[in-house]
Design an enzyme around this catalytic site. Structure first.
Site, PDB file in Angstrom:
ATOM      1  N   PRO A 240       0.841  -1.206   0.000  1.00 50.17           N
ATOM      2  CA  PRO A 240       0.000   0.000   0.000  1.00 50.17           C
ATOM      3  C   PRO A 240       0.873   1.251   0.000  1.00 50.17           C
ATOM      4  O   PRO A 240       1.467   1.621   1.000  1.00 50.17           O
ATOM      5  CB  PRO A 240      -0.792  -0.121   1.305  1.00 50.17           C
ATOM      6  N   ASP A 416       5.989   2.234   1.988  1.00 48.27           N
ATOM      7  CA  ASP A 416       5.078   1.114   2.224  1.00 48.27           C
ATOM      8  C   ASP A 416       4.399   1.352   3.564  1.00 48.27           C
ATOM      9  O   ASP A 416       5.030   1.275   4.622  1.00 48.27           O
ATOM     10  CB  ASP A 416       5.886  -0.191   2.249  1.00 48.27           C
ATOM     11  N   HIS A 417       3.090   1.621   3.502  1.00 49.05           N
ATOM     12  CA  HIS A 417       2.377   1.999   4.725  1.00 49.05           C
ATOM     13  C   HIS A 417       2.170   0.825   5.675  1.00 49.05           C
ATOM     14  O   HIS A 417       1.724   1.013   6.811  1.00 49.05           O
ATOM     15  CB  HIS A 417       1.035   2.635   4.370  1.00 49.05           C
ATOM     16  N   ARG A 418       2.472  -0.400   5.232  1.00 52.39           N
ATOM     17  CA  ARG A 418       2.443  -1.531   6.160  1.00 52.39           C
ATOM     18  C   ARG A 418       3.612  -1.454   7.131  1.00 52.39           C
ATOM     19  O   ARG A 418       3.507  -1.904   8.284  1.00 52.39           O
ATOM     20  CB  ARG A 418       2.524  -2.852   5.387  1.00 52.39           C
ATOM     21  N   VAL A 420       5.868   1.503   7.340  1.00 51.14           N
ATOM     22  CA  VAL A 420       6.207   2.865   7.774  1.00 51.14           C
ATOM     23  C   VAL A 420       4.929   3.633   8.103  1.00 51.14           C
ATOM     24  O   VAL A 420       4.006   3.707   7.295  1.00 51.14           O
ATOM     25  CB  VAL A 420       6.975   3.609   6.667  1.00 51.14           C
TER      26      VAL A 420
END
Length: 446
Positions: A240, A416-418, A420
């Site tokens: 994501p 990567d929002h998973r 960070v």
């Protein structure tokens, strides 16, 4: 000495095949140990293959343009004495009695004394034209072979590779009637490409395909383009992505770069704002480790890398490449500049090895060199952060309570929002901007 066959080696990173770009040798030639015998293209790089054997080339197992799987045969070598005993290493002449077949450059052909020639296809009907110059806009299925008039002639399939056959089929070109320029008459990709868009001959004009305009062309997808496309799709639909932007005043950093260029210890090194930004990024990643990590779904873990292997996006004739500077966090400004210069030049020349194109943990791309202000970069697979640098432009800017013309640029950080969180990404980007605006802050932030 028994013949030795050199098989395509594993060139690293799980690559399963390579395309032979060109041969540096020919049948009958004596080859020395470690002599470069061919250039092959993988999904990542063009690689020169040295010979592991010394001897006379007996056979080339692939033509230029042919894709060879790892472990597939490339070249067969024999010693000079063995070649002399055969009396015919090149298969150019000789007695073909007893039904023996004469060796040719690739594979075996009919005996030279048989008098038989490959059956030629007859002219197809108008509904199934077999011309070699069908326009690219009207691809059609290939015509079937007609029965040879000479009943004694043996039907022989046209030599080519599956990618070449597909290219011909996509353009409605009857490959059996193409005169190949490759070894043993093999039809090469260049032969088909030369016919694409050629004028029609002996054909009735056909209506143009809907949505097609004159001048359309089809471009073969290269190994690099195919690998890049797969990587970008995998990344875009797996991680994501989130992107943050920050416009910064680079005036003082630009002045620092100019001063460093004149320093006696650095005057022979290529320095620019990308070099300085790379140094700042590699140091800051030691604090913001989530940006130098990857999501390991298989083990339900986040892997935080102990070293920064910095990828630098490079535009080349072969497509987008991202060579890597290993352990960038421990390199001085001079060392970092020298390695970045080297990999960029090698990338543009198409001379990077697969090892130089793998293992990155964080990447930088400079879209500013193309006159672009900003972009939203896609993460390289397995990485959690990538920074894009926009063009440096003089803009009206608030400086010391006044409006002045300052050198500014927009930074774009995709992550990567998973792995960070927005807070950590924002602090990391703000830290880069703070040091670029005031290089004297480097000791505080790094």
């Amino acid at each position: 000495m028994a013949p030795n066959t050199f098989k395509l080696p594993d060139l690293g990173e799980g690559l399963t095949e390579s395309e032979v770009l060109n041969w540096k040798i020919q049948v009958g030639e004596h080859v020395a140990l470690n002599q470069i015998i061919a250039e092959v293209e993988t999904a990542k790089a063009v690689v020169e293959l040295p010979s592991p054997f010394a001897g006379i080339v007996q056979k080339l197992h692939a033509s230029a343009g042919e894709v060879v799987p790892v472990g597939g045969p490339l070249v067969t070598f024999g010693d000079e004495a063995a070649e002399s005993d055969t009396g015919n290493p090149r298969g150019e002449s000789g007695d073909a009695g007893s039904g023996d077949r004469t060796p040719t450059l690739v594979g075996y052909g009919a005996p030279a004394t048989s008098g038989h020639r490959p059956a030629r296809r007859g002219r197809a009907s108008q509904n199934q034209p077999s011309a070699t110059v069908l326009p690219a806009a009207t691809p059609q299925a290939s015509a079937h072979n007609s029965q040879a008039e000479d009943s004694g002639a043996r039907r022989t399939a046209t030599r080519s590779t599956p990618p070449v056959r597909k290219l011909a089929r996509d353009h409605g070109i009857e490959i059996s009637s193409v005169r190949g320029t490759g070894a043993d008459g093999a039809v090469l990709r260049a032969d088909i490409e030369a016919l694409i868009g050629a004028p029609q001959q002996d054909m009735q004009p056909e209506p143009a395909t809907t949505g097609t305009v004159a001048g359309d062309r089809r471009v073969k997808i290269s190994a690099v383009r195919r690998a890049t496309a797969k990587a970008m799709v995998d990344s875009a639909f797996t991680a994501p992505h989130a992107t943050e932007f920050l416009t910064v005043d680079l005036t003082e950093s630009m002045q620092l770069v100019e001063k460093l260029r004149k320093h006696p210890l650095l005057k022979d090194v290529k320095l620019n704002i990308t070099t300085l930004t790379s140094l700042i990024v590699t140091r800051l990643l030691g604090t913001y480790r989530a940006l130098n990590s990857r999501w390991d779904a298989a083990n339900d873990e986040i892997v935080e890398f102990g070293s920064v292997h910095l990828g630098m996006a490079v535009a080349s004739d072969r497509g987008l490449l991202v060579p890597v500077v290993k352990d960038a966090q421990s390199k001085s400004l001079r060392d970092l500049a020298e390695e970045l210069t080297q990999i960029i030049e090698l990338g543009r020349a198409g001379k990077l090895s697969p090892a130089q194109l793998s293992g990155g943990t964080f990447s930088i791309t400079n879209v500013g060199v193309f006159g672009v202000d900003a972009g939203t970069p896609i993460l390289p697979p397995g990485q959690s952060g990538i920074l894009a640098l926009g063009q440096v432009k003089r803009r009206p800017w608030e400086f010391e309570d006044q409006v002045a013309l300052r050198h500014t640029s927009t930074l774009a950080l995709s992550f990567d929002h998973r792995v960070v969180d927005g807070k950590e990404a924002s602090e990391f980007l703000a830290g880069i901007g703070a040091v670029l605006e005031d290089p004297g802050m480097m000791n505080i932030f790094i």
